[in-house]
Design a protein around this motif. Structure first.
Motif, mmCIF file in Angstrom:
data_model
loop_
_atom_site.group_PDB
_atom_site.id
_atom_site.type_symbol
_atom_site.label_atom_id
_atom_site.label_comp_id
_atom_site.label_asym_id
_atom_site.label_seq_id
_atom_site.Cartn_x
_atom_site.Cartn_y
_atom_site.Cartn_z
ATOM 1 N N LEU A 19 0.817 -1.396 0.129
ATOM 2 C CA LEU A 19 -0.187 0.064 -0.031
ATOM 3 C C LEU A 19 0.806 1.234 -0.009
ATOM 4 O O LEU A 19 0.765 2.295 -0.736
ATOM 5 N N PHE A 20 1.930 1.455 0.834
ATOM 6 C CA PHE A 20 3.079 2.367 0.510
ATOM 7 C C PHE A 20 3.188 2.689 -0.718
ATOM 8 O O PHE A 20 3.346 3.746 -1.304
ATOM 9 N N ALA A 21 3.589 1.571 -1.422
ATOM 10 C CA ALA A 21 4.080 1.720 -2.775
ATOM 11 C C ALA A 21 2.918 2.338 -3.729
ATOM 12 O O ALA A 21 3.541 3.019 -4.615
ATOM 13 N N THR A 26 1.838 8.467 3.607
ATOM 14 C CA THR A 26 0.964 9.554 4.239
ATOM 15 C C THR A 26 -0.552 9.074 3.832
ATOM 16 O O THR A 26 -1.357 9.116 4.839
ATOM 17 N N GLU A 27 -0.886 8.602 2.704
ATOM 18 C CA GLU A 27 -2.369 8.346 2.291
ATOM 19 C C GLU A 27 -2.687 6.945 2.774
ATOM 20 O O GLU A 27 -3.725 6.668 2.639
ATOM 21 N N ASP A 50 2.092 2.115 15.590
ATOM 22 C CA ASP A 50 1.685 2.702 14.450
ATOM 23 C C ASP A 50 2.193 2.298 13.048
ATOM 24 O O ASP A 50 3.213 1.361 13.153
ATOM 25 N N LYS A 51 1.830 2.987 11.955
ATOM 26 C CA LYS A 51 2.336 2.423 10.743
ATOM 27 C C LYS A 51 3.749 2.648 10.404
ATOM 28 O O LYS A 51 4.213 1.948 9.746
ATOM 29 N N ARG A 52 4.290 3.771 11.117
ATOM 30 C CA ARG A 52 5.743 3.962 10.981
ATOM 31 C C ARG A 52 6.724 2.650 11.426
ATOM 32 O O ARG A 52 7.511 2.363 10.835
ATOM 33 N N GLU A 113 9.074 9.572 1.165
ATOM 34 C CA GLU A 113 8.414 10.190 2.135
ATOM 35 C C GLU A 113 9.592 10.976 3.063
ATOM 36 O O GLU A 113 10.061 10.525 4.022
ATOM 37 N N PRO A 114 9.740 12.333 2.884
ATOM 38 C CA PRO A 114 10.580 12.976 3.733
ATOM 39 C C PRO A 114 10.405 13.121 5.203
ATOM 40 O O PRO A 114 11.249 12.905 5.801
#
Length: 193
Positions: A19-21, A26-27, A50-52, A113-114
């Motif tokens: 999903l990140f890709a 962020t989304e 968390d997702k991080r 992702e900065p």
């Protein structure tokens, strides 16, 4: 949904990376990750804060791993030998637990992702701090300990980056050996290749 399916953590990581890709870090939401993995949101939070944490789990264990490694190394090894003979094999072991595909996708997500760059730098800083303390515990003065720790982290980061840039070829042990040899040439002879 079965409550205790094997590989739950890995399924969540896989779903999150996909999903990140696809839509960006962020989304992506935790409910989207769990839906993709076929699990509940509650299950996600049993494994990750968390997702991080999908990208940075295990970070808190770095200082302890480094301390154990430093304590187990023969006292006769000087800082540079310890980096080459003790840290390099341990690093290879650490990365062998992850597939090259996972590591490449993880890096792509962080690079895109900065907001994640700072967290990645924190991981390396934790390693540097633990190495510095380890060198001091082995009798190095503060300056030597700091320099050795920073050199070790720079060499490790450079080797891993080069290895991933070359899609895992020829291999991480070779990338580490090549990087340490270049560092040694630079620090011993002061000349460029």
């Amino acid at each position: 949904m079965s409550r205790w399916q094997p590989g739950t953590r890995e399924r969540l990581e896989q779903a999150a990376l996909e999903l990140f890709a696809e839509q960006g870090f962020t989304e992506t939401t935790v409910p989207q990750i769990t839906a993709r993995a076929g699990l509940t949101t509650r299950t996600f939070f049993r494994h990750f804060a968390d997702k991080r944490e999908v990208l940075f789990s295990g970070e808190e264990s770095v200082p302890g791993q480094v301390a154990r490694l430093m304590a187990a190394a023969p006292p006769s090894l000087g800082p540079m030998d310890l980096i080459a003979e003790g840290l390099a094999p341990a690093l290879v072991e650490l990365f062998e637990g992850r597939s090259l595909d996972y590591l490449l996708r993880r890096r792509a997500v962080i690079d895109a992702e900065p907001a994640l760059h700072e967290r990645e730098l924190r991981k390396w800083a934790l390693m540097s701090e633990a190495l510095e303390q380890g060198f001091r515990d082995r009798g190095a003065d503060q300056l030597t300990a700091r320099l050795a720790a920073e050199l070790a982290v720079t060499a490790i980061r450079t080797a891993v980056t080069r290895w991933l840039d070359r899609d895992g070829e020829p291999g991480l042990p070779e990338a580490i050996e090549e990087t340490l040899a270049a560092m040694k040439r630079l620090t011993v002879t002061g000349s460029l290749p």
